[in-house]
Design a protein around this motif. Structure first.
Motif, PDB file in Angstrom:
ATOM      1  N   THR A  35       0.821  -1.205   0.000  1.00 17.26           N
ATOM      2  CA  THR A  35       0.000   0.000   0.000  1.00 17.26           C
ATOM      3  C   THR A  35       0.857   1.258   0.000  1.00 17.26           C
ATOM      4  O   THR A  35       0.536   2.253  -0.648  1.00 17.26           O
ATOM      5  CB  THR A  35      -0.928  -0.004   1.220  1.00 17.26           C
ATOM      6  N   MET A  36       1.953   1.215   0.737  1.00 14.62           N
ATOM      7  CA  MET A  36       2.894   2.328   0.790  1.00 14.62           C
ATOM      8  C   MET A  36       4.250   1.889   0.241  1.00 14.62           C
ATOM      9  O   MET A  36       4.648   0.741   0.469  1.00 14.62           O
ATOM     10  CB  MET A  36       3.052   2.838   2.231  1.00 14.62           C
ATOM     11  N   PRO A  37       4.951   2.779  -0.427  1.00 12.77           N
ATOM     12  CA  PRO A  37       4.567   4.129  -0.847  1.00 12.77           C
ATOM     13  C   PRO A  37       3.389   4.085  -1.830  1.00 12.77           C
ATOM     14  O   PRO A  37       3.221   3.096  -2.555  1.00 12.77           O
ATOM     15  CB  PRO A  37       5.821   4.660  -1.539  1.00 12.77           C
ATOM     16  N   LEU A  38       2.591   5.146  -1.837  1.00 16.52           N
ATOM     17  CA  LEU A  38       1.413   5.187  -2.693  1.00 16.52           C
ATOM     18  C   LEU A  38       1.797   4.935  -4.153  1.00 16.52           C
ATOM     19  O   LEU A  38       2.666   5.610  -4.700  1.00 16.52           O
ATOM     20  CB  LEU A  38       0.723   6.543  -2.567  1.00 16.52           C
ATOM     21  N   GLY A  39       1.122   3.956  -4.745  1.00 21.08           N
ATOM     22  CA  GLY A  39       1.415   3.618  -6.132  1.00 21.08           C
ATOM     23  C   GLY A  39       2.835   3.133  -6.325  1.00 21.08           C
ATOM     24  O   GLY A  39       3.311   3.056  -7.463  1.00 21.08           O
ATOM     25  N   ASN A  40       3.516   2.804  -5.213  1.00 20.65           N
ATOM     26  CA  ASN A  40       4.935   2.415  -5.252  1.00 20.65           C
ATOM     27  C   ASN A  40       5.724   3.385  -6.135  1.00 20.65           C
ATOM     28  O   ASN A  40       6.530   2.987  -6.981  1.00 20.65           O
ATOM     29  CB  ASN A  40       5.101   0.991  -5.743  1.00 20.65           C
ATOM     30  N   GLU A  41       5.438   4.666  -5.926  1.00 21.18           N
ATOM     31  CA  GLU A  41       6.012   5.720  -6.758  1.00 21.18           C
ATOM     32  C   GLU A  41       7.534   5.700  -6.761  1.00 21.18           C
ATOM     33  O   GLU A  41       8.176   6.017  -7.768  1.00 21.18           O
ATOM     34  CB  GLU A  41       5.502   7.077  -6.269  1.00 21.18           C
ATOM     35  N   THR A  42       8.134   5.319  -5.635  1.00 16.92           N
ATOM     36  CA  THR A  42       9.591   5.329  -5.533  1.00 16.92           C
ATOM     37  C   THR A  42      10.227   3.994  -5.899  1.00 16.92           C
ATOM     38  O   THR A  42      11.447   3.842  -5.822  1.00 16.92           O
ATOM     39  CB  THR A  42      10.010   5.711  -4.099  1.00 16.92           C
ATOM     40  N   GLY A  43       9.409   3.020  -6.269  1.00 17.05           N
ATOM     41  CA  GLY A  43       9.953   1.728  -6.697  1.00 17.05           C
ATOM     42  C   GLY A  43      10.551   0.916  -5.570  1.00 17.05           C
ATOM     43  O   GLY A  43      11.602   0.291  -5.727  1.00 17.05           O
ATOM     44  N   MET A  44       9.897   0.874  -4.420  1.00 22.14           N
ATOM     45  CA  MET A  44      10.385   0.090  -3.287  1.00 22.14           C
ATOM     46  C   MET A  44      10.373  -1.389  -3.644  1.00 22.14           C
ATOM     47  O   MET A  44       9.365  -1.929  -4.098  1.00 22.14           O
ATOM     48  CB  MET A  44       9.510   0.347  -2.057  1.00 22.14           C
ATOM     49  N   THR A  45      11.501  -2.061  -3.451  1.00 24.14           N
ATOM     50  CA  THR A  45      11.631  -3.466  -3.848  1.00 24.14           C
ATOM     51  C   THR A  45      11.146  -4.396  -2.748  1.00 24.14           C
ATOM     52  O   THR A  45      11.031  -4.009  -1.575  1.00 24.14           O
ATOM     53  CB  THR A  45      13.083  -3.797  -4.185  1.00 24.14           C
ATOM     54  N   GLU A  46      10.904  -5.638  -3.110  1.00 25.26           N
ATOM     55  CA  GLU A  46      10.485  -6.637  -2.136  1.00 25.26           C
ATOM     56  C   GLU A  46      11.593  -6.883  -1.119  1.00 25.26           C
ATOM     57  O   GLU A  46      11.320  -7.104   0.070  1.00 25.26           O
ATOM     58  CB  GLU A  46      10.115  -7.942  -2.843  1.00 25.26           C
ATOM     59  N   ALA A  47      12.848  -6.837  -1.569  1.00 25.06           N
ATOM     60  CA  ALA A  47      13.967  -7.030  -0.646  1.00 25.06           C
ATOM     61  C   ALA A  47      14.006  -5.925   0.406  1.00 25.06           C
ATOM     62  O   ALA A  47      14.270  -6.182   1.596  1.00 25.06           O
ATOM     63  CB  ALA A  47      15.280  -7.062  -1.429  1.00 25.06           C
ATOM     64  N   GLU A  48      13.735  -4.695  -0.011  1.00 21.44           N
ATOM     65  CA  GLU A  48      13.712  -3.582   0.944  1.00 21.44           C
ATOM     66  C   GLU A  48      12.564  -3.739   1.931  1.00 21.44           C
ATOM     67  O   GLU A  48      12.720  -3.425   3.124  1.00 21.44           O
ATOM     68  CB  GLU A  48      13.588  -2.261   0.185  1.00 21.44           C
ATOM     69  N   ARG A  49      11.434  -4.213   1.476  1.00 21.78           N
ATOM     70  CA  ARG A  49      10.308  -4.443   2.391  1.00 21.78           C
ATOM     71  C   ARG A  49      10.667  -5.517   3.415  1.00 21.78           C
ATOM     72  O   ARG A  49      10.317  -5.407   4.596  1.00 21.78           O
ATOM     73  CB  ARG A  49       9.063  -4.839   1.603  1.00 21.78           C
ATOM     74  N   GLN A  50      11.335  -6.557   2.965  1.00 19.54           N
ATOM     75  CA  GLN A  50      11.733  -7.625   3.881  1.00 19.54           C
ATOM     76  C   GLN A  50      12.736  -7.124   4.913  1.00 19.54           C
ATOM     77  O   GLN A  50      12.663  -7.478   6.094  1.00 19.54           O
ATOM     78  CB  GLN A  50      12.316  -8.791   3.084  1.00 19.54           C
ATOM     79  N   GLU A  51      13.670  -6.277   4.475  1.00 18.73           N
ATOM     80  CA  GLU A  51      14.639  -5.717   5.411  1.00 18.73           C
ATOM     81  C   GLU A  51      13.954  -4.819   6.432  1.00 18.73           C
ATOM     82  O   GLU A  51      14.272  -4.855   7.632  1.00 18.73           O
ATOM     83  CB  GLU A  51      15.705  -4.934   4.649  1.00 18.73           C
ATOM     84  N   LEU A  52      13.012  -4.013   5.972  1.00 13.32           N
ATOM     85  CA  LEU A  52      12.258  -3.152   6.880  1.00 13.32           C
ATOM     86  C   LEU A  52      11.485  -3.992   7.893  1.00 13.32           C
ATOM     87  O   LEU A  52      11.485  -3.702   9.098  1.00 13.32           O
ATOM     88  CB  LEU A  52      11.296  -2.263   6.072  1.00 13.32           C
ATOM     89  N   GLY A  53      10.841  -5.063   7.418  1.00 14.02           N
ATOM     90  CA  GLY A  53      10.096  -5.942   8.311  1.00 14.02           C
ATOM     91  C   GLY A  53      10.998  -6.652   9.293  1.00 14.02           C
ATOM     92  O   GLY A  53      10.640  -6.817  10.486  1.00 14.02           O
ATOM     93  N   GLU A  54      12.177  -7.077   8.854  1.00 13.07           N
ATOM     94  CA  GLU A  54      13.122  -7.755   9.742  1.00 13.07           C
ATOM     95  C   GLU A  54      13.575  -6.827  10.864  1.00 13.07           C
ATOM     96  O   GLU A  54      13.633  -7.220  12.029  1.00 13.07           O
ATOM     97  CB  GLU A  54      14.328  -8.256   8.925  1.00 13.07           C
ATOM     98  N   TRP A  55      13.873  -5.566  10.493  1.00 20.11           N
ATOM     99  CA  TRP A  55      14.303  -4.615  11.516  1.00 20.11           C
ATOM    100  C   TRP A  55      13.173  -4.350  12.513  1.00 20.11           C
ATOM    101  O   TRP A  55      13.401  -4.319  13.738  1.00 20.11           O
ATOM    102  CB  TRP A  55      14.733  -3.305  10.846  1.00 20.11           C
ATOM    103  N   LEU A  56      11.957  -4.169  12.023  1.00 23.61           N
ATOM    104  CA  LEU A  56      10.828  -3.909  12.908  1.00 23.61           C
ATOM    105  C   LEU A  56      10.561  -5.093  13.841  1.00 23.61           C
ATOM    106  O   LEU A  56      10.277  -4.908  15.028  1.00 23.61           O
ATOM    107  CB  LEU A  56       9.577  -3.587  12.090  1.00 23.61           C
ATOM    108  N   ASN A  57      10.646  -6.304  13.308  1.00 23.44           N
ATOM    109  CA  ASN A  57      10.407  -7.482  14.131  1.00 23.44           C
ATOM    110  C   ASN A  57      11.471  -7.642  15.221  1.00 23.44           C
ATOM    111  O   ASN A  57      11.214  -8.222  16.289  1.00 23.44           O
ATOM    112  CB  ASN A  57      10.383  -8.749  13.267  1.00 23.44           C
ATOM    113  N   ALA A  58      12.651  -7.123  14.962  1.00 22.34           N
ATOM    114  CA  ALA A  58      13.724  -7.188  15.936  1.00 22.34           C
ATOM    115  C   ALA A  58      13.565  -6.127  17.024  1.00 22.34           C
ATOM    116  O   ALA A  58      14.314  -6.137  18.013  1.00 22.34           O
ATOM    117  CB  ALA A  58      15.081  -7.019  15.255  1.00 22.34           C
ATOM    118  N   HIS A  59      12.618  -5.230  16.861  1.00 25.35           N
ATOM    119  CA  HIS A  59      12.412  -4.167  17.840  1.00 25.35           C
ATOM    120  C   HIS A  59      10.985  -4.211  18.364  1.00 25.35           C
ATOM    121  O   HIS A  59      10.297  -3.211  18.454  1.00 25.35           O
ATOM    122  CB  HIS A  59      12.710  -2.791  17.203  1.00 25.35           C
TER     123      HIS A  59
END
Length: 391
Positions: free
Chosen positions: A367-391
């Motif tokens: 859903t974010m970024p809206l329309g994936n305007e910045t081209g966020m990759t699946e790998a970046e989403r996984q890294e973001l999720g990994e960091w959040l899960n660790a905190h």
């Protein structure tokens, strides 16, 4: 026009849409329930199909329904039409303000289909009109004599539209368009069939002719379709607030289940209003419960594990690249004057604070970024999720 005034325009249009929509839905629910509660009684006036006695607000009401129409019409005949017209018009205005004017943000996802804003708008309008034309053709085919088969065909049309939308628009845009697709069918039923048929009946009465009962039967059929479509379309319109719905990879299947659950609940309520024996519609309860259970199961977030290998610097680099142009104290994205929902990602503590929202919007869905305007990759989403899960 500044983002501030656009937000106010959006808010006022949404408020108006909500008010007139309540009026339309309320009238639909009331008249279908009234129709189901009519009873034949002794000493009814000629031409009366049935009557109902009701109590509300400290007063009693006696309502009569004519099989076709009375011999004479009073001068103060009330027409129920503007609720439907204004709901569709205000909804389409919102579509323009929110989605057409900001197509790259809300309507287009390059990972789904890379297109220009103009192409997206043309596809939107064409599919809304095309949906009505196909639906209307189905209702005027031989299927009109087979209500159950017609209902299945209408359901298939909606699911087909959902499949199409999830392959041309962003996740949010796709679900919103399913709601607009169904809402257009419902409003056009009123504008193109129900009201014109009623006008033909009135014209016949004025001319001293016997009205054709087919007009009333067709109008009732379309009105009943609208009644059964109301619950699914309401959820579609609310879906943008719930990324676990819009972000599902098989969005068309989610739509199909919503139609089944909503239709089952509506049938249960209608048959209850008709005072049918419970065993005749008891099947609606397990269908709704099982359908809802499957929906919950399908949309449940995937479990992720964390090894704690993503550093604060790495995650902030991802956030700076894809998020802070909007979610900053002073956003730099064109058209955004203040951080959405007043959420600013000023550092790791802010990410931890808004962890559930970030997980839902950017990790477990796209859903974010809206329309994936910045081209966020699946790998970046996984890294973001990994960091959040660790905190």
């Amino acid at each position: 026009m500044s983002a501030f005034f656009l937000d106010w325009l959006n808010l006022l249009a949404r408020w108006f849409h909500l008010v007139v929509g309540i009026g339309w839905i309320g009238a639909s629910f009331y008249f279908v329930a009234l129709d189901l509660e009519l009873r034949k009684r002794e000493k009814m006036r000629p031409g009366v199909y049935g009557t109902a006695w009701q109590v509300h607000g400290g007063g009693f009401y006696h309502v009569e329904k004519y099989l076709v129409a009375p011999d004479e019409l009073p001068p103060d005949l009330i027409w129920y039409k503007w609720e439907a017209y204004l709901t569709w018009m205000s909804g389409f205005a919102l579509l323009i303000i929110q989605y057409y004017a900001n197509a790259r943000l809300f309507l287009i996802d390059p990972n789904v289909l890379d297109m220009t804003p103009g192409e997206a708008v043309v596809m939107s309008v064409a599919t809304l009109i095309g949906g009505w034309l196909i639906y209307n053709r189905l209702c005027r085919s031989k299927l009109i004599n087979y209500p159950a088969a017609l209902a299945l065909c209408v359901m298939a049309l909606i699911i087909g539209a959902a499949y199409l939308y999830t392959h041309i628009f962003s996740a949010r845009g796709a679900f919103l368009h399913v709601g607009a697709f169904v809402g257009t069918i419902m409003a056009f039923n009123v504008f193109m069939v129900i009201i014109p048929n009623q006008r033909k009946v009135v014209a016949s009465l004025i001319a001293g002719e016997q009205p054709n009962p087919a007009y009333g039967r067709e109008g009732k059929q379309r009105s009943l379709h609208n009644n059964y479509l109301t619950l699914p379309v309401l959820l579609m319109m609310l879906s943008n607030h719930y990324p676990f719905l819009t972000g599902h990879p098989q969005g068309w299947l989610v739509v199909a289940l919503v139609v089944v659950v909503g239709g089952s609940i509506r049938h249960f309520l209608n048959r209850t209003d008709a005072h049918d024996p419970f065993h005749k519609y008891s099947w609606t309860v397990p269908v709704a419960v099982v359908g809802l259970g499957i929906l919950v199961y399908l949309t449940a977030p995937a479990r992720t594990t964390s090894e704690g290998t993503v550093s604060d610097a790495q995650v902030m680099a991802i956030v700076d690249k894809h998020c802070v142009m909007c979610h900053a104290v002073k956003p730099t994205h064109a058209g955004i004057d203040a951080p959405p929902k007043d959420i600013a990602f000023t550092g790791p503590p802010a990410l931890i604070r808004y962890k559930p929202l970030i997980m839902a919007q950017a990790v477990q869905s796209q859903t974010m970024p809206l329309g994936n305007e910045t081209g966020m990759t699946e790998a970046e989403r996984q890294e973001l999720g990994e960091w959040l899960n660790a905190h």
